[in-house]
Design a protein around this motif. Structure first.
Motif, PDB file in Angstrom:
ATOM      1  N   THR A   1      54.401  43.641  44.202  1.00 52.25           N
ATOM      2  CA  THR A   1      54.377  42.773  43.015  1.00 52.25           C
ATOM      3  C   THR A   1      55.344  43.319  41.973  1.00 52.25           C
ATOM      4  O   THR A   1      55.215  44.446  41.539  1.00 52.25           O
ATOM      5  CB  THR A   1      52.964  42.733  42.393  1.00 52.25           C
ATOM      6  OG1 THR A   1      52.051  42.444  43.436  1.00 52.25           O
ATOM      7  CG2 THR A   1      52.873  41.679  41.312  1.00 52.25           C
TER       8      THR A   1
ATOM      9  N   ASP B   1      62.856  35.897  42.538  1.00 55.47           N
ATOM     10  CA  ASP B   1      61.455  35.486  42.740  1.00 55.47           C
ATOM     11  C   ASP B   1      60.941  35.882  44.135  1.00 55.47           C
ATOM     12  O   ASP B   1      59.853  35.458  44.532  1.00 55.47           O
ATOM     13  CB  ASP B   1      61.281  33.980  42.486  1.00 55.47           C
ATOM     14  CG  ASP B   1      62.214  33.148  43.333  1.00 55.47           C
ATOM     15  OD1 ASP B   1      62.968  33.736  44.142  1.00 55.47           O
ATOM     16  OD2 ASP B   1      62.200  31.914  43.196  1.00 55.47           O
TER      17      ASP B   1
ATOM     18  N   ARG C   1      68.515  34.292  34.706  1.00 59.96           N
ATOM     19  CA  ARG C   1      69.101  33.167  35.446  1.00 59.96           C
ATOM     20  C   ARG C   1      70.027  32.337  34.554  1.00 59.96           C
ATOM     21  O   ARG C   1      71.126  31.959  34.957  1.00 59.96           O
ATOM     22  CB  ARG C   1      68.001  32.261  36.002  1.00 59.96           C
ATOM     23  CG  ARG C   1      67.256  32.863  37.167  1.00 59.96           C
ATOM     24  CD  ARG C   1      66.280  31.844  37.753  1.00 59.96           C
ATOM     25  NE  ARG C   1      65.362  32.462  38.689  1.00 59.96           N
ATOM     26  CZ  ARG C   1      65.668  32.779  39.946  1.00 59.96           C
ATOM     27  NH1 ARG C   1      66.858  32.506  40.409  1.00 59.96           N
ATOM     28  NH2 ARG C   1      64.776  33.354  40.731  1.00 59.96           N
TER      29      ARG C   1
ATOM     30  N   GLU D   1      62.956  36.822  33.566  1.00 60.84           N
ATOM     31  CA  GLU D   1      63.687  36.265  34.706  1.00 60.84           C
ATOM     32  C   GLU D   1      64.466  34.999  34.330  1.00 60.84           C
ATOM     33  O   GLU D   1      65.622  34.826  34.720  1.00 60.84           O
ATOM     34  CB  GLU D   1      62.693  35.956  35.824  1.00 60.84           C
ATOM     35  CG  GLU D   1      63.358  35.552  37.107  1.00 60.84           C
ATOM     36  CD  GLU D   1      62.339  35.227  38.206  1.00 60.84           C
ATOM     37  OE1 GLU D   1      61.279  35.874  38.262  1.00 60.84           O
ATOM     38  OE2 GLU D   1      62.625  34.312  38.984  1.00 60.84           O
TER      39      GLU D   1
END
Ligand code: HEM
Length: 147
Positions: free
Chosen positions: A2, A68, A12, A8
């Motif tokens: 994890t 991810d 991106r 994140e």
């Protein structure tokens, strides 16, 4: 495994923004790297600048794509880390690389490189460089034909 990357989305977004200027980004990265530690120049003997830039961008593309899917990300980075051990890249060099990369992102994006994007790339670099460093430990440095 994890891994929670808090920023994140910002990573991106910044990657999309910088993408058109990939060659400028990598050029800045290497300029910054060699300005911070001129001795590092001697490690880069295998590829011409364009090839090196293309390979680095492709690796970063893949990493952003796999943010991810950390298990796949880690599997993808381990061989890269081993090769960096062979290139003679040390823990200290990864540290210098972080500064060079963050500065390059800032150089290219200016104010569009947000605080969250900066934090996010620090997280990503910390994860990636940790895996690469561990994979590179114990690997014998392989001198290239030019060294
Ligand atoms: C953590 C982020 C980094 C990534 C994603 C990365 C990625 C890459 C990639 C994709 C290549 C092409 C060759 C291959 O796939 O083995 C490469 C080559 C190389 N990298 Fe990195 N790298 C990183 C950090 C660093 C740092 C901090 C250094 C240290 C100065 C470094 C030194 C080198 C060297 C010496 C080569 C061989 C290039 C040549 O001989 O022309 N890298 N890197």
């Amino acid at each position: 495994m994890t891994v929670i990357l808090e920023y994140e989305a910002a990573v991106r977004e910044s990657w999309i923004l910088v993408h058109d200027q990939g060659a400028v980004l990598t050029a800045r990265f290497y300029e910054n790297l060699f300005a911070l530690d001129p001795a590092l120049r001697a490690l880069f003997t295998r590829f011409d600048e364009a090839t090196r830039s293309r390979k680095l961008l492709a690796a970063l593309d893949e990493m952003v794509l796999l943010l991810d899917a950390p298990d796949r990300l880690v599997s993808a980075i381990i061989p890269l880390g081993r090769r960096h051990g062979e290139y003679g890249v040390t823990d200290r060099d990864y540290h210098t690389g972080a500064t060079a990369f963050l500065l390059a992102m800032h150089d290219v994006l200016g104010e569009r490189f947000t605080v969250d994007a900066d934090r996010g790339w620090r997280e990503v670099y910390a994860l990636v460089s940790e895996v690469m460093r561990r994979a590179g430990h114990g690997v014998t440095r392989v001198a290239s034909s030019d060294t």
